[in-house]
Design an enzyme around this catalytic site. Structure first.
Site, mmCIF file in Angstrom:
data_model
loop_
_atom_site.group_PDB
_atom_site.id
_atom_site.type_symbol
_atom_site.label_atom_id
_atom_site.label_comp_id
_atom_site.label_asym_id
_atom_site.label_seq_id
_atom_site.Cartn_x
_atom_site.Cartn_y
_atom_site.Cartn_z
ATOM 1 N N HIS A 40 17.376 7.112 59.688
ATOM 2 C CA HIS A 40 17.916 5.811 60.060
ATOM 3 C C HIS A 40 16.891 4.707 59.812
ATOM 4 C CE1 HIS A 40 20.495 3.467 63.247
ATOM 5 N NE2 HIS A 40 20.682 3.046 62.015
ATOM 6 N N ASP A 53 14.017 5.622 64.041
ATOM 7 C CA ASP A 53 14.425 7.014 64.227
ATOM 8 C C ASP A 53 14.772 7.675 62.889
ATOM 9 O OD1 ASP A 53 16.733 5.137 64.437
ATOM 10 O OD2 ASP A 53 17.943 6.944 64.640
ATOM 11 N N GLU A 113 23.136 12.994 64.604
ATOM 12 C CA GLU A 113 22.341 12.553 65.750
ATOM 13 C C GLU A 113 21.678 13.763 66.409
ATOM 14 O OE1 GLU A 113 21.620 9.654 67.161
ATOM 15 O OE2 GLU A 113 23.010 8.190 66.289
#
Length: 306
Positions: free
Chosen positions: A183, A193, A145
């Protein structure tokens, strides 16, 4: 630039020494993390024998444990943006049981790396997703992330740290170049994303993901050059375009849907698959339609993935 697992481990150890100098605001959730790991370790140490009191199966006389097994093997890396306002916001999200989401790594805008989960454990970052025939990416991937609200460019320090992490993961887990994905690639209907400013081309240049051959694509885009020939009488000049077979063209049998499927996209929702492809490889006019240039890029990539 080549980064090694040893160098990255040294970086993490140095960071750990800095953490020890001040109280850790996540001390309580870290204790919960260790408690859960301890429970899983206990379960793994349990002899995997069927209880004869709970089964009518005809069992062998002895339990025989195989010597041929290993830990979970990650074969993909999936990159996300957090769509939140700060690294601290994301760290809190990933330490609240009620959220049911997590990732192996979180990288802040300042480049700081938080390794939240052992690579050999299953994080909950992919959700309902698909890549090729793989419908459980959480079980075969490492989730990263990036602290980004979803609309801003990615910070240079952040991408620099990301490249180090990816180099470490590629070396440690022997992950193929084409298996570094986003993603939105694995969940094209639900996700967008990392956003369209993400430097996929830069990553591909370092061996993390594939990219199309820009020079080859430009050849396909060259217009047919005019040439002058004489008419049937042999006296008057006539201007015509050169024959099509002297210009690079996509084969007439080329099927964009099949090409997207070969790359890995879930094409059951074709418009969503096109948008995800354009978000990753085109990064301008990201919509659900393929232009002629988009098709050329897709054809070039399709050949790489065959």
């Amino acid at each position: 630039m080549k980064f090694t697992a040893t160098a990255f481990s040294a970086l993490l150890l140095a960071s750990a020494s800095l953490y020890s100098c001040s109280p850790n605001p996540y001390a309580s959730t870290n204790r919960a993390h260790k408690k859960q790991l301890k429970a899983y370790a206990k379960e793994l140490r349990t002899v995997p024998a069927i209880n004869p009191k709970e089964s009518m199966l005809p069992l062998g006389e002895h339990w025989v444990g195989t010597t041929n097994f290993s830990m979970r093997k990650a074969n993909y890396v999936v990159i996300h943006h957090t769509a939140q306002n700060s690294t601290e916001h994301t760290l809190r999200t990933f330490t609240l049981p009620k959220t049911q989401v997590s990732a192996h790594y979180v990288i802040g805008r300042d480049g700081k790396v938080y390794h939240m989960l052992n690579d050999n454990l299953r994080a909950w970052h992919g959700g309902n997703s698909r890549w090729g025939n793989n419908t459980d990416l959480n079980s075969s991937s490492i989730g990263i992330e990036l602290d980004n609200n979803g609309a801003e460019p990615f910070a240079e320090a952040q991408i620099s740290s990301l490249l180090e992490v990816l180099a470490m993961l590629k070396e440690k887990h022997n992950i193929p170049a084409e298996n570094f994905i986003g993603h939105s690639d694995i969940a094209p209907v639900r996700k967008v994303d990392p956003n369209e400013t993400f430097p996929w081309k830069q990553l591909a240049a370092h061996g993390f993901g594939l990219w199309y051959d820009e020079g080859v694509v430009e050849q396909y885009l060259q217009p047919a050059a005019p040439i002058t020939v004489l008419d049937s009488t042999g006296t008057a000049p006539v201007l015509i375009l050169q024959p099509l077979d002297s210009v690079s063209t996509i084969p007439p049998h080329f099927n964009p849907k099949e090409a997207l499927r070969i790359i890995g996209y879930d094409t059951r929702d074709m418009p969503a698959a096109i948008r995800a492809f354009k978000l990753h490889f085109i990064q301008e006019e990201v919509n659900m339609e393929l232009t002629e240039k988009d098709k050329i890029i897709l054809y070039n990539l399709y050949q790489k993935y065959l």
